[in-house]
Design a protein around this motif. Structure first.
Motif, mmCIF file in Angstrom:
data_model
loop_
_atom_site.group_PDB
_atom_site.id
_atom_site.type_symbol
_atom_site.label_atom_id
_atom_site.label_comp_id
_atom_site.label_asym_id
_atom_site.label_seq_id
_atom_site.Cartn_x
_atom_site.Cartn_y
_atom_site.Cartn_z
ATOM 1 N N VAL A 66 16.364 -51.915 -23.818
ATOM 2 C CA VAL A 66 15.621 -52.897 -23.888
ATOM 3 C C VAL A 66 15.688 -53.639 -22.482
ATOM 4 O O VAL A 66 16.761 -53.958 -22.084
ATOM 5 N N SER A 88 15.319 -56.695 -21.503
ATOM 6 C CA SER A 88 15.760 -57.919 -21.462
ATOM 7 C C SER A 88 17.382 -57.952 -21.596
ATOM 8 O O SER A 88 18.041 -58.443 -20.664
ATOM 9 N N VAL A 99 9.964 -54.051 -25.803
ATOM 10 C CA VAL A 99 9.431 -55.261 -25.257
ATOM 11 C C VAL A 99 8.499 -54.852 -23.985
ATOM 12 O O VAL A 99 8.565 -54.046 -23.213
ATOM 13 N N ASN A 100 7.451 -55.743 -23.581
ATOM 14 C CA ASN A 100 6.739 -55.727 -22.628
ATOM 15 C C ASN A 100 7.305 -55.690 -21.214
ATOM 16 O O ASN A 100 8.312 -56.639 -21.037
ATOM 17 N N ASN A 155 7.227 -61.466 -28.302
ATOM 18 C CA ASN A 155 8.260 -60.483 -28.177
ATOM 19 C C ASN A 155 8.514 -60.212 -26.777
ATOM 20 O O ASN A 155 8.486 -59.092 -26.478
ATOM 21 N N VAL A 156 8.741 -61.184 -25.927
ATOM 22 C CA VAL A 156 9.088 -61.292 -24.536
ATOM 23 C C VAL A 156 10.445 -60.535 -24.329
ATOM 24 O O VAL A 156 10.672 -59.716 -23.357
ATOM 25 N N GLY A 185 12.401 -59.313 -27.069
ATOM 26 C CA GLY A 185 12.866 -58.337 -28.332
ATOM 27 C C GLY A 185 13.068 -59.405 -29.281
ATOM 28 O O GLY A 185 13.619 -58.792 -30.437
ATOM 29 N N GLU A 186 12.594 -60.619 -29.242
ATOM 30 C CA GLU A 186 13.035 -61.537 -30.537
ATOM 31 C C GLU A 186 11.979 -61.592 -31.781
ATOM 32 O O GLU A 186 12.323 -62.026 -32.859
ATOM 33 N N GLU A 187 10.844 -60.810 -31.551
ATOM 34 C CA GLU A 187 9.854 -60.767 -32.630
ATOM 35 C C GLU A 187 9.643 -61.887 -33.350
ATOM 36 O O GLU A 187 9.648 -61.839 -34.714
ATOM 37 N N LYS A 197 19.272 -62.788 -29.835
ATOM 38 C CA LYS A 197 18.894 -62.930 -28.499
ATOM 39 C C LYS A 197 19.495 -64.124 -27.953
ATOM 40 O O LYS A 197 19.833 -64.530 -26.898
ATOM 41 N N ASN A 236 2.554 -64.425 -25.903
ATOM 42 C CA ASN A 236 3.550 -63.635 -25.022
ATOM 43 C C ASN A 236 2.934 -63.754 -23.334
ATOM 44 O O ASN A 236 3.929 -63.466 -22.671
#
Length: 502
Positions: free
Chosen positions: A218, A220, A253-254, A372-373, A375-377, A450, A491
């Motif tokens: 991921v 991040s 994530v994006n 979800n920048v 990976g925190e959803e 995170k 986001n």
């Protein structure tokens, strides 16, 4: 010389898979329909198969009429029974693995069943295909002359009632063949470590002197690791540590907010970025061309796809369509039926098709507002509940709010920026912020991960809005009254920046 031979052998083996891929590229609908009937037939004697008359299903129309669309909350009681040891409920073979992730309204974590079939014919197969596409697009690659650095989740695999649960990445690593360790780093022992700080140091110790040729993880988390490596080694960029690095496989994530930072620490024009689309529920799509922003939908992983046009989305009451009926540039919610025992399951993601010959997609977001920048959803239900708890602790009441991301800048941590208009302000905004942060950690396990020791996310930043700020903002945009609402979670920083400028 030995590594060159290994590189040639593995490249030849993976290229052979290309011929199987060409089958679903040429006959996508036939492949999907055949797969659906195979899934139904395999599970006709399960509890869910008998309840929904799987034995009488002959085609997609029968399937759509007999089997309801469902969310996790609907399916959860069956999953819990399976976790307690019952079998043959929704899949014919025993299920002992459960991928733990957050995102549900009613629980901190959800547990997605991962069958042996899903492991072998979906997740493991996809990992091979990821390499297959890269090798076919880059025939001069030297990927296997070195090792791939895999960065999975920070959870161990835990045992409970003769079943096992943990991050999907940990489950996959636990089930990888022994020879995979020869081409991967860190070792399985380190990759499965649960304590993040210790794990980071162990990964660095094991990899800085290796010949690392690829990265996977991921964005991040990977960025945190790479910056830590630069701090440890005193190097200016990652290529000074691993000069033969050639590709980064990323997902989760994006990637756009991180792109420039990666270019800065990996200053190599020929370096490749390959996106993948996977989740606890399955592996769905892979970037199949160099420098592409589209992902090829993989149709032979034991996953049958349906899609709900978002303009008609009504959760479990929605009407879905099969792959044969999708159109380009329409926003769809994804419904999946899988060899892990999920039946017409809403995963919460939305996509648009950029091509229907072959079927290529781009991920457009979630069916609900979320951030979800990193990976925190973080979904709106999490935010509402956390605000409620923080208000109870501080005797405050809220009138309006919005949340956006603070993107990582160099070595600065990312975070969340809140603008809150209070009906009754807390006496101490710092204490309110602390209570909000603690509540989010308790509600959402991905956010909690995170925030661990400020590794990826710093503490939230809260602005107290002037009275009438949101009203003025909506009025300026011509969106007073009717169905116009203040966007809660985003986001991007578009709304935050506009509000801060007023």
């Amino acid at each position: 010389m030995a590594f060159q031979i290994i590189n040639s052998i593995i490249s030849w083996f993976l290229k052979k898979r290309k011929h199987q891929i060409e089958l679903f590229l040429k006959y996508p609908i036939d492949v999907q329909n055949e797969l659906l009937l195979d899934l139904v037939n395999t599970s006709k004697n399960t509890e869910i198969g008998k309840k929904n008359g799987f034995a009488s299903i002959k085609n997609y129309r029968d399937f759509a009429e007999k089997v309801p669309i469902q969310k996790y909350e609907t399916f959860e009681p069956l999953i819990e029974r399976c976790r307690m040891g019952e079998q043959n409920i929704f899949w014919s073979s025993d299920i002992k693995w459960f991928a733990k992730s957050s995102g549900t309204t009613n629980a901190k974590s959800k547990f997605i069943p991962v069958s042996d079939d899903a492991l072998e014919y979906c997740h493991m197969k996809a990992g091979k295909d990821m390499l297959c596409w890269y090798i076919n697009n880059n025939p001069k690659t030297q990927l296997f002359t070195g090792k791939g650095l895999r960065l999975g989740g920070s959870s161990d695999v835990y045992r409970d009632n003769n079943s096992y649960f943990g991050d999907l990445s940990a489950i996959i690593i636990e089930n990888m063949p022994f020879w995979a360790d020869f081409s991967s780093a860190p070792s399985q022992e380190v990759a499965l470590m649960g304590e993040w700080e210790t794990k980071m140091d162990a990964i660095i110790d094991e990899t800085i002197h290796e010949n690392i040729t690829s990265l996977a993880g991921v964005p991040s988390w990977m960025l945190v690791l790479l910056n830590r490596i630069l701090e440890r080694t005193g190097k200016d960029n990652i290529l000074e540590v691993w000069p033969n690095l050639e590709v980064y496989f990323h997902g989760g994530v994006n990637f756009n907010p991180y792109r420039e930072q990666y270019k800065k620490i990996i200053p190599k024009e020929t370096f490749k970025y390959y996106e993948i689309y996977n989740a606890s529920e399955g592996f769905f799509a892979i970037q199949d061309r160099n420098h592409s922003k589209e992902l090829l939908l993989m149709l032979d992983y034991g996953i049958f796809y349906e899609f709900i046009p978002m303009e008609n989305y009504d959760e479990e009451n929605s009407i879905a369509i099969p792959l044969s009926e999708v159109k380009k540039d329409v926003n769809y919610a994804i419904v999946i039926t899988t060899n892990g025992g999920l039946w017409r399951y809403l995963i919460g993601d939305t996509v648009k098709f950029t091509s229907i010959n072959p079927y290529r997609i781009k991920i457009t977001g979630r069916t609900k507002h979320h951030i979800n920048v990193f990976g925190e959803e973080l979904i709106i239900e999490n935010a509402e509940e956390a605000l409620k708890l923080a208000c109870e602790k501080t005797e405050a009441t809220i009138k309006d709010y919005t949340v956006g991301p603070i993107f990582m800048d160099g070595k600065e941590k990312g975070g969340h920026e809140w603008i809150i208009e209070f009906e009754k302000s807390p006496k101490n905004v710092s204490f309110f912020t602390e209570m909000l942060d603690n509540a989010l950690k308790a509600i959402n396990s991905d956010y909690e991960a995170k925030r661990y020791q400020n590794m990826t996310l710093a503490a939230p930043k809260v602005h107290v809005a002037n009275e009438g700020l949101f009203y003025s903002w909506l009025k300026k945009k011509g969106k007073l009254g009717g169905q116009h609402k203040v966007p809660r979670l985003s986001n991007s920083r578009e709304f935050i920046e506009e509000l801060l400028a007023l």
